[in-house]
Design a protein around this motif. Structure first.
Motif, PDB file in Angstrom:
ATOM      1  N   ILE A   1      17.153 -15.826  41.481  1.00 40.01           N
ATOM      2  CA  ILE A   1      17.399 -14.665  40.626  1.00 40.01           C
ATOM      3  C   ILE A   1      16.800 -14.900  39.241  1.00 40.01           C
ATOM      4  CG2 ILE A   1      19.211 -13.325  39.476  1.00 40.01           C
ATOM      5  CD1 ILE A   1      20.971 -13.855  41.952  1.00 40.01           C
ATOM      6  N   MET A   2      17.022 -16.112  38.660  1.00 41.06           N
ATOM      7  CA  MET A   2      16.487 -16.400  37.324  1.00 41.06           C
ATOM      8  C   MET A   2      14.960 -16.377  37.327  1.00 41.06           C
ATOM      9  SD  MET A   2      18.707 -16.561  35.015  1.00 41.06           S
ATOM     10  CE  MET A   2      18.068 -17.440  33.583  1.00 41.06           C
ATOM     11  N   PHE A   3      14.336 -16.840  38.422  1.00 39.06           N
ATOM     12  CA  PHE A   3      12.872 -16.833  38.511  1.00 39.06           C
ATOM     13  C   PHE A   3      12.351 -15.407  38.437  1.00 39.06           C
ATOM     14  CE2 PHE A   3       9.103 -16.564  41.359  1.00 39.06           C
ATOM     15  CZ  PHE A   3       8.224 -17.225  40.531  1.00 39.06           C
ATOM     16  N   VAL A   4      13.039 -14.470  39.120  1.00 41.28           N
ATOM     17  CA  VAL A   4      12.617 -13.069  39.108  1.00 41.28           C
ATOM     18  C   VAL A   4      12.896 -12.450  37.748  1.00 41.28           C
ATOM     19  CG1 VAL A   4      13.033 -10.809  40.121  1.00 41.28           C
ATOM     20  CG2 VAL A   4      12.982 -12.836  41.577  1.00 41.28           C
ATOM     21  N   VAL A   5      14.074 -12.772  37.162  1.00 41.75           N
ATOM     22  CA  VAL A   5      14.474 -12.127  35.915  1.00 41.75           C
ATOM     23  C   VAL A   5      13.626 -12.614  34.740  1.00 41.75           C
ATOM     24  CG1 VAL A   5      16.346 -11.995  34.214  1.00 41.75           C
ATOM     25  CG2 VAL A   5      16.828 -11.625  36.627  1.00 41.75           C
TER      26      VAL A   5
ATOM     27  N   LEU B   1       9.420 -22.857  52.234  1.00 40.74           N
ATOM     28  CA  LEU B   1       8.073 -22.294  52.102  1.00 40.74           C
ATOM     29  C   LEU B   1       8.026 -21.238  51.007  1.00 40.74           C
ATOM     30  CD1 LEU B   1       6.612 -21.930  55.702  1.00 40.74           C
ATOM     31  CD2 LEU B   1       5.915 -23.461  53.868  1.00 40.74           C
ATOM     32  N   VAL B   2       9.028 -20.333  51.002  1.00 40.28           N
ATOM     33  CA  VAL B   2       9.077 -19.299  49.963  1.00 40.28           C
ATOM     34  C   VAL B   2       9.105 -19.951  48.587  1.00 40.28           C
ATOM     35  CG1 VAL B   2      10.479 -17.435  48.977  1.00 40.28           C
ATOM     36  CG2 VAL B   2      10.205 -17.608  51.446  1.00 40.28           C
ATOM     37  N   PHE B   3       9.888 -21.037  48.445  1.00 38.99           N
ATOM     38  CA  PHE B   3      10.013 -21.721  47.165  1.00 38.99           C
ATOM     39  C   PHE B   3       8.692 -22.361  46.745  1.00 38.99           C
ATOM     40  CE2 PHE B   3      14.838 -22.536  46.839  1.00 38.99           C
ATOM     41  CZ  PHE B   3      15.026 -21.177  46.849  1.00 38.99           C
ATOM     42  N   LEU B   4       8.081 -23.105  47.682  1.00 43.44           N
ATOM     43  CA  LEU B   4       6.834 -23.791  47.357  1.00 43.44           C
ATOM     44  C   LEU B   4       5.750 -22.781  46.990  1.00 43.44           C
ATOM     45  CD1 LEU B   4       6.747 -26.608  50.052  1.00 43.44           C
ATOM     46  CD2 LEU B   4       7.200 -26.822  47.615  1.00 43.44           C
ATOM     47  N   ASP B   5       5.771 -21.590  47.642  1.00 41.98           N
ATOM     48  CA  ASP B   5       4.752 -20.581  47.395  1.00 41.98           C
ATOM     49  C   ASP B   5       4.770 -20.078  45.952  1.00 41.98           C
ATOM     50  OD1 ASP B   5       2.602 -19.134  48.359  1.00 41.98           O
ATOM     51  OD2 ASP B   5       3.821 -17.350  48.669  1.00 41.98           O
ATOM     52  N   THR B   6       5.917 -20.243  45.254  1.00 39.31           N
ATOM     53  CA  THR B   6       5.982 -19.756  43.875  1.00 39.31           C
ATOM     54  C   THR B   6       5.290 -20.708  42.893  1.00 39.31           C
ATOM     55  OG1 THR B   6       8.102 -20.838  43.449  1.00 39.31           O
ATOM     56  CG2 THR B   6       8.177 -18.580  44.294  1.00 39.31           C
ATOM     57  N   ILE B   7       4.998 -21.947  43.337  1.00 37.63           N
ATOM     58  CA  ILE B   7       4.235 -22.863  42.480  1.00 37.63           C
ATOM     59  C   ILE B   7       2.778 -22.417  42.514  1.00 37.63           C
ATOM     60  CG2 ILE B   7       3.613 -25.268  42.050  1.00 37.63           C
ATOM     61  CD1 ILE B   7       6.087 -26.068  43.689  1.00 37.63           C
ATOM     62  N   ALA B   8       2.196 -22.142  41.326  1.00 34.85           N
ATOM     63  CA  ALA B   8       0.850 -21.560  41.241  1.00 34.85           C
ATOM     64  C   ALA B   8      -0.172 -22.419  41.989  1.00 34.85           C
ATOM     65  CB  ALA B   8       0.455 -21.405  39.773  1.00 34.85           C
ATOM     66  N   ALA B   9      -0.105 -23.738  41.772  1.00 34.05           N
ATOM     67  CA  ALA B   9      -1.089 -24.637  42.375  1.00 34.05           C
ATOM     68  C   ALA B   9      -0.996 -24.591  43.900  1.00 34.05           C
ATOM     69  CB  ALA B   9      -0.864 -26.071  41.873  1.00 34.05           C
ATOM     70  N   VAL B  10       0.216 -24.548  44.428  1.00 32.23           N
ATOM     71  CA  VAL B  10       0.405 -24.504  45.878  1.00 32.23           C
ATOM     72  C   VAL B  10      -0.053 -23.167  46.430  1.00 32.23           C
ATOM     73  CG1 VAL B  10       2.137 -24.531  47.722  1.00 32.23           C
ATOM     74  CG2 VAL B  10       2.285 -26.177  45.841  1.00 32.23           C
ATOM     75  N   HIS B  11       0.268 -22.073  45.718  1.00 28.57           N
ATOM     76  CA  HIS B  11      -0.079 -20.728  46.195  1.00 28.57           C
ATOM     77  C   HIS B  11      -1.594 -20.547  46.328  1.00 28.57           C
ATOM     78  CE1 HIS B  11       0.453 -16.471  46.929  1.00 28.57           C
ATOM     79  NE2 HIS B  11      -0.485 -16.234  46.022  1.00 28.57           N
TER      80      HIS B  11
ATOM     81  N   PRO C   1       7.452 -16.472  34.938  1.00 34.40           N
ATOM     82  CA  PRO C   1       6.686 -17.624  34.455  1.00 34.40           C
ATOM     83  C   PRO C   1       6.458 -17.610  32.953  1.00 34.40           C
ATOM     84  CG  PRO C   1       5.659 -16.631  36.385  1.00 34.40           C
ATOM     85  CD  PRO C   1       6.725 -15.687  35.930  1.00 34.40           C
ATOM     86  N   GLY C   2       6.505 -16.425  32.330  1.00 37.85           N
ATOM     87  CA  GLY C   2       6.238 -16.329  30.897  1.00 37.85           C
ATOM     88  C   GLY C   2       7.243 -17.095  30.053  1.00 37.85           C
ATOM     89  N   ASN C   3       8.493 -17.180  30.503  1.00 41.01           N
ATOM     90  CA  ASN C   3       9.541 -17.834  29.709  1.00 41.01           C
ATOM     91  C   ASN C   3       9.857 -19.246  30.177  1.00 41.01           C
ATOM     92  OD1 ASN C   3       9.757 -15.542  28.162  1.00 41.01           O
ATOM     93  ND2 ASN C   3      11.349 -14.659  29.450  1.00 41.01           N
ATOM     94  N   GLY C   4       8.927 -19.899  30.881  1.00 38.77           N
ATOM     95  CA  GLY C   4       9.131 -21.287  31.276  1.00 38.77           C
ATOM     96  C   GLY C   4       9.580 -21.470  32.708  1.00 38.77           C
ATOM     97  N   PHE C   5      10.020 -20.386  33.355  1.00 43.13           N
ATOM     98  CA  PHE C   5      10.452 -20.482  34.750  1.00 43.13           C
ATOM     99  C   PHE C   5       9.213 -20.294  35.626  1.00 43.13           C
ATOM    100  CE2 PHE C   5      15.059 -20.382  34.219  1.00 43.13           C
ATOM    101  CZ  PHE C   5      15.135 -20.015  32.888  1.00 43.13           C
ATOM    102  N   THR C   6       8.309 -21.314  35.637  1.00 39.19           N
ATOM    103  CA  THR C   6       6.997 -21.166  36.272  1.00 39.19           C
ATOM    104  C   THR C   6       7.060 -21.129  37.794  1.00 39.19           C
ATOM    105  OG1 THR C   6       6.778 -23.535  35.998  1.00 39.19           O
ATOM    106  CG2 THR C   6       5.683 -22.162  34.376  1.00 39.19           C
ATOM    107  N   SER C   7       8.083 -21.708  38.404  1.00 36.54           N
ATOM    108  CA  SER C   7       8.196 -21.682  39.860  1.00 36.54           C
ATOM    109  C   SER C   7       9.661 -21.837  40.232  1.00 36.54           C
ATOM    110  CB  SER C   7       7.375 -22.803  40.490  1.00 36.54           C
ATOM    111  OG  SER C   7       7.936 -24.047  40.144  1.00 36.54           O
ATOM    112  N   ILE C   8       9.996 -21.567  41.481  1.00 36.67           N
ATOM    113  CA  ILE C   8      11.400 -21.693  41.877  1.00 36.67           C
ATOM    114  C   ILE C   8      11.879 -23.146  41.793  1.00 36.67           C
ATOM    115  CG2 ILE C   8      13.044 -21.413  43.767  1.00 36.67           C
ATOM    116  CD1 ILE C   8      11.906 -18.799  44.405  1.00 36.67           C
ATOM    117  N   PRO C   9      11.087 -24.148  42.227  1.00 35.54           N
ATOM    118  CA  PRO C   9      11.548 -25.530  42.020  1.00 35.54           C
ATOM    119  C   PRO C   9      11.889 -25.824  40.561  1.00 35.54           C
ATOM    120  CG  PRO C   9       9.739 -25.535  43.550  1.00 35.54           C
ATOM    121  CD  PRO C   9       9.887 -24.106  43.081  1.00 35.54           C
TER     122      PRO C   9
END
Lengths: 279, 279, 279, 279
Positions: free
Chosen positions: B174-178, A46-56, B181-189
């Motif tokens: 960790i990479m998602f936080v660091v 859930l935490v992971f999916l929540d980071t996808i903008a469309a899902v959030h 989204p600005g550098n291409g890491f738009t979501s954890i998946p």
């Protein structure tokens, strides 16, 4: 006397709970562990999916509610562990005690410290929740065999990595001088990043050598990386092979003293007497 | 009596056909198998070439005719298999029965369900035809040796992949936080996708870390991937080595009981008596 | 009588030349071989440097002259080999005979067939000259040990590559359907190219998956490639290990029959009698 | 007599200093070595950080002062080594003597040769300072085990690399002809660079094949690189395995002559008598 009984009854409840929560040898204990694993995986997903903008934007609220449910479940679990542990302070200080606490704390902290930088902070704190996954390691003790082989080859592997670091540092400095800031090698730390990208054969291509000399050194770096990949493999393979032979040698027949029985052998293949279970 | 004879004659034809189609020990059976393999490879190659736009516009019609020919050939083969199989229902339910059906069905379905989204559907259905290639597996039983070694090291490899998954999940977060989204890491998946690209040393370069801290973590990820590549290799190598020694130990001379003969040895190298053929 | 002597003298010259040109056991023979190797490397290096535009425009003429010198040297060498060979026709038909001819022919052909497309044809023909390098193989017979290990593991490796091909074909078809021509997967052959780039962990990044599903399949493909890299390594390592043990077992003391002597042992480590030289 | 004493006293000081500076068996000697290592790492880290533009503009002056401090420290260390060495000239000529000198010389040279191209020259000279890191190698003698295994497999690895070079040269020439200067393959040396990038599975993606034939050859190159990666791994693994078995065989009980004791065994596992320390 009355009190004593009360204490005894309490102890019985504690003992039963401890067997369920910490143990894995009862049916209830196994059910407890499995449902806990499912909860952990679901909550992290859930935490992971929540980071996808469309899902959030669509399901953000529902995910938030689910996350609170999981936080409450894990809080209850933490308190129960504290209550029924034989040595609560030792549990709190243990690796898993700290991980258990870290996996529920962020959600509560987010409640008390809202503000302008609300979203970002929450997100960072939330991510600590993934440490919950680490709890899964508790359920696997098979990794020890691999770990032992790795530790035994540790000294050799350390020297290997030390040598590689030296080579990386030397090559990075040379490439910095040869290519220079104009071709993306803006500093030696960045040059080290490039060398690691190259020597591990990752090769992003975000920084590439442009000069002929730089390309020649890059080609040399690649061949080097390609060759030295063989060394840790060789060390570890030899170590695992030996570990396997050693564990076979340990299976000694107590009757005729013959060693070298297969891991799954039940009877001695020389005198036929039953073998002891594997150590 | 007359009927019985008829049945017997039918049975003889069936038996002969079965030996040709299912067996590989007669000359005709081998010819049948080889021509079938050639047909499969030709038909799949045609499907592949047809997806190239330039080829499709030029030779699309001829390829279509050839495809129908192959479909008819494979249909006849399927019906013959059904006819001469000892247990037709078991054949239909078996893995190869399903694959055989799937490899001819799409062409017929395309006939009955034409329409607006004609081309796309056909293309997707046609692709199932590649399962025809899987039939080739039938002709190779040598793979079992490798499979056994892989299955025996399965438990260790599972723990390895489980640990790698945990590391990937932690590093991705960790990479998602660091990087953000600005550098291409738009979501954890997506961050997980990047971590896998990096840890397997593929390194497309479509997403690359831009910040210094991100590049440092990326460098660490690469070195990690570079190191852990050694582990499954080590496990599997040790297992295959053992498997080879084991198969050598099995070659025991029935006269003097000496073991350890080479796989291709014919006589015992100790007493000279003939060895039994390999088990 | 006079004639006979003449023939004998001719034969002596031939024999001497043969020992120098084909043999490597005389000092002159070694000098001849080494100078030939130097000539080959120099001539190939010149051909390579000539393809750099800047070098060609500046030193093109000088390189041309040097190339003619090398061509003449190699022509003389070829004629001498023809002259002093015991069986000239067998030499011409042998692998090295053909390579020797191919390495001098293009330069002469360029003389007789000049024309409009002069430069290009010459360049292509010139490239055949690199086969001259292959002659170097003649001076190395050590590679046979490796070759034998590779051939012995050939059957297993073939099955491995066959399975990989099947996986590549299936994954390519799926990716073609999932990503489609819009994202660079213009045809299945191109999709196969992408799958090979990914499964071998090369990862150019010229074609990358854009959709989420495509990235998930790509991640799976990478992990697969990362895992199966272990299999040929495991097979070959086990084979080389066995080959080493086998060559050790071959060193048997003719006095006490003890086997297992080191490759460089001179005396039997059990009875002290001299060992025969390695077979 | 007086003089003799003076000389003796001098000698005692020299001897003490020598034990501290060159030896590692006294407490002071270990302290000296560790502080030296810390100095080396700090000084190299400073040189690296100084190449980052942002750091240089802010802390450039402080880093400059620190660098001079380190230079003075290393100069004093060099003079002390010269003074207390038993054979000073041999030390100066030794590998570490040259490295020690090279690591302090650039800073002094930068003083005497300032000028227009000041910054660049200094930077290049400064980089030689990283050779200071190489001194660290002195403190590790464990690498010898690995080195021996590598040297023993040297002949096989040489043949391997020779064959790979031949393949690279042939493939590069073919790709140069197939793709041509229009697609980035501007010359054969550049084509060799591309082939090495591909065969080592680095895959930057700065030069990629555009034509269908080129992509097919590229795919073949990748599969080749993927396969031959197994060969050096196999050679080295077999060699390390043998080296391990050999070192075990060397542990022979002097009482009952049984060999094959573990590396860390203290007593013979057959007769119980103490084993000699490992050779």
């Amino acid at each position: 006397m009355q009190e004593d009984k009360q204490v005894n009854q309490d102890d019985t409840v504690k003992l039963k709970l401890r067997r369920v929560i910490f143990g894995t040898d009862t049916r209830l204990g196994r059910y407890f562990d499995i449902s806990l694993i499912v909860c952990i995986i679901l909550s992290v997903t859930l935490v992971f999916l929540d980071t996808i903008a469309a899902v959030h934007s669509k399901y953000g609220d529902i995910i938030g509610i689910f996350e609170w449910c999981f936080t409450i479940i894990f809080t209850i679990e933490y308190l129960l562990r504290l209550y029924c542990s034989a040595q609560p302070i030792q549990y709190v200080r243990s690796f898993y005690g700290v991980v258990d606490l870290l996996s529920i704390l962020p959600s509560y902290l987010a409640l008390f410290f809202p503000g302008a930088n609300f979203t970002l902070v929450i997100r960072i704190l939330r991510l600590f929740r993934i440490f919950r996954v680490l709890k899964l390691l508790r359920y696997l003790s098979e990794g020890n065999v691999l770990l032992r082989a790795m530790l035994q080859s540790g000294r050799k592997v350390f020297i290997f990595f030390f040598s590689v670091s030296l080579i990386v540092v030397v090559l990075s400095s040379i490439m910095f001088v040869v290519e220079g800031p104009g071709n993306g090698f803006t500093s030696i730390p960045k040059s080290i990043y490039w060398t690691i990208v190259t020597i591990t054969t990752v090769g992003y291509g975000d920084i590439t050598p442009e000069t002929s000399l730089g390309q020649a050194i890059a080609a040399f770096t690649m061949l080097l990386g390609y060759s030295i990949i063989a060394i840790p493999t060789g060390i570890l393979t030899a170590e695992i092979s030996q570990e396997m032979v050693r564990s076979k040698d340990l299976r000694r027949c107590s009757n005729c003293l013959k060693t070298g029985h297969e891991k799954d052998a039940i009877y001695c293949d020389h005198c036929g007497s039953e073998l002891e279970t594997e150590i």
